[in-house]
Design an enzyme around this catalytic site. Structure first.
Site, PDB file in Angstrom:
ATOM      1  N   LYS A   1       0.742  -1.161  -0.013  1.00  0.00           N
ATOM      2  CA  LYS A   1      -0.089   0.099  -0.021  1.00  0.00           C
ATOM      3  C   LYS A   1       0.859   1.197   0.005  1.00  0.00           C
ATOM      4  CE  LYS A   1      -3.933   1.610   2.820  1.00  0.00           C
ATOM      5  NZ  LYS A   1      -4.683   1.258   3.930  1.00  0.00           N
TER       6      LYS A   1
ATOM      7  N   SER B   1      -9.505   1.711   3.600  1.00  0.00           N
ATOM      8  CA  SER B   1      -8.596   2.419   2.678  1.00  0.00           C
ATOM      9  C   SER B   1      -7.855   1.485   1.948  1.00  0.00           C
ATOM     10  CB  SER B   1      -7.740   3.271   3.556  1.00  0.00           C
ATOM     11  OG  SER B   1      -6.948   2.707   4.330  1.00  0.00           O
TER      12      SER B   1
ATOM     13  N   SER C   1     -10.101  -0.500   7.563  1.00  0.00           N
ATOM     14  CA  SER C   1      -9.316  -0.537   6.293  1.00  0.00           C
ATOM     15  C   SER C   1      -8.650  -1.817   5.679  1.00  0.00           C
ATOM     16  CB  SER C   1      -8.041   0.600   6.408  1.00  0.00           C
ATOM     17  OG  SER C   1      -9.016   1.964   6.606  1.00  0.00           O
TER      18      SER C   1
END
Length: 464
Positions: free
Chosen positions: A80, A155, A179
């Site tokens: 990420k 997220s 997330s």
């Protein structure tokens, strides 16, 4: 014939170890899959193919020289964009950090590399990693490969979309309010939120975060099989002195096959499809030989959710909102202003009282898990949201549907989302909670539930 990019992480490492495929062949197949489907998804937003092939070639050379096969040998993994990976920008979806190049690796990245993984690319996140939706002004929106009208979650939406579509076997994510778990749910794969301190993290590119973030933010893996989630967690949960919260957990002494489930705690309403998926997961666990009991009540979730939001924003609301407004991202401004308004003004005394109350909740939940080692809950009270449903319906509407996501981080214990199928195009699944240091119970229950269904396979993105 099964393509290399379709293999699980475990299958990939085994094939490379048995010399049925080379790491370079796997890497080329992964890059080809990325080229084929990522334009429709915008899940991977930073990829250097030459670097990927160099990593793979080094693995092939190491094995040719007699090196032992590691758990993730040659396995393509995505990272990420909000954690440091040497030579890449830690942008966190922000235009202001588009050129913030890391000079060292986050411990999570080091863990994957030590386990033999090939870092395939970096995945998208909302600005500040602050929404259940994945969009930002730097890279744009990520699409859900199962239905572009649905959010891929946030997220870690880029990680979930990429993994669901076969761009890599494992996606790295992080979770402060859902997330990891929510993107896994929305994209129909599996995702583990480890307990506080179980996976070390540290970004040299940024200052230490506020106490609320430190108490709730964790790093976790997403994958198409629960076994791959287990392998990834093993790679991530390694010692690193840069994280003051990290601790090494003892090996579990037993695996009690006792679980409870609760469909409507505190009167929280759930959609029929969501409740049906929860009851289906409980039935699967019973079929696997577990004792599963339905409960009418569990320790507080709504209060835990409010504590989560309060710890997220209340120690520096002006600074948080000013940063969002400076970036100019509508989703970030909505999320941060919404949380600040929902929590309301918080004095220093009230903030201290919130931390004290959190300790009481942690104690209540710890006692609960002494009696019920595993708890099954819905991931959300509804099916995955439509794109930008938060902006259309308001922050309070959103939070009322996400108590199941936002509550567990406040208590710091492990939780996992396991996909169990589809309702039309929309994924359904179950959330599994366990006591402190018992990620193994989440994984054991998750494996039993997933084994009695159809494993999520890499899918071609739907574009209409």
């Amino acid at each position: 014939m099964t393509e290399l990019w379709q293999l699980s992480a475990a299958q990939t490492a085994t094939a490379i170890g048995l010399k049925q495929a080379s790491a370079s062949e796997v890497a080329r197949a992964a890059l080809a899959r990325l080229d084929a489907v990522n334009p429709a998804l915008n899940a991977v937003v930073d990829c250097n193919p030459e670097d990927v092939l160099v990593q793979a070639a080094a693995i092939d050379a190491r094995l040719a020289a007699g090196g032992t096969v590691r758990p993730l040998e040659g396995v393509p993994v995505t990272i990420k964009i909000n954690v440091d990976q040497k030579g890449y920008a830690t942008s966190n979806g922000l235009r202001s950090k588009a050129d913030l190049i890391a000079t060292s690796n986050n411990p999570v990245v080091e863990g994957f590399l030590a386990a033999g993984a090939v870092l395939l690319g970096r995945t998208n996140t909302p600005a500040f990693s602050a929404r259940y939706f994945t969009d930002n002004q730097l890279f744009g929106p990520t699409k859900n490969p199962r239905d572009p009208a649905l959010t891929p979650g946030g997220s870690s939406g880029g990680a979930a979309a990429a993994t669901a579509a076969g761009i890599g076997c494992i996606g790295h994510g992080n979770d402060i309010g859902g997330s990891v778990r929510y993107p896994a749910y929305a994209c129909g794969i599996h995702g583990l939120r480890p307990g506080l301190g179980r996976v070390a993290t540290f970004n040299e590119t940024g200052p230490d975060r506020s106490i609320g973030f430190q108490l709730m933010s964790v790093q976790g893996p997403l994958a198409r099989t629960v076994h791959d989630v287990r392998l990834a967690f093993g790679a991530m949960a390694r010692r690193d002195i840069r994280d003051p919260w990290y601790f090494e957990a003892p090996e579990p002494a037993d695996t009690p096959r006792l679980a409870a489930f609760c469909a409507h705690p505190e009167g929280i309403d759930t959609a029929p499809e969501v409740e049906a998926a929860l009851r289906d997961a409980a039935a699967r666990l019973r079929d696997a030989g577990w004792t599963v009991v339905e409960l009418d009540a569990i320790p507080p979730l709504k209060e835990a959710s409010r504590i989560m939001h309060k710890l997220w924003v209340a120690d520096a609301p002006e600074r948080i909102l000013a940063a969002a407004e400076a970036e100019g991202d509508p989703g970030a401004i909505f999320s941060m202003k919404g949380a600040i308004d929902w929590v309301g003004p918080v004095s220093l005394t009230e903030f201290g009282d919130t931390l004290t109350r959190r300790a009481s909740l942690v104690r209540d939940w710890a006692r609960f898990f002494e009696d019920w080692p595993v708890l099954l809950l819905p991931p959300s009270s509804c099916l995955p949201f439509a794109v930008d449903a938060d902006l259309k319906n308001g922050f309070e509407w959103l939070t009322e549907r996400q108590y199941f996501m936002a509550g567990p981080p406040a208590i710091g214990m492990p939780a996992m989302t396991v996909s169990t199928g589809l309702s039309g195009r929309a994924p359904v699944g179950v959330q599994i909670l366990a006591g402190r240091m018992r990620e193994d119970l989440c994984l054991a229950a998750g494996e039993a539930i997933a084994a009695r269904g159809t494993p999520p396979a890499p899918i071609d993105p739907l574009t209409v």
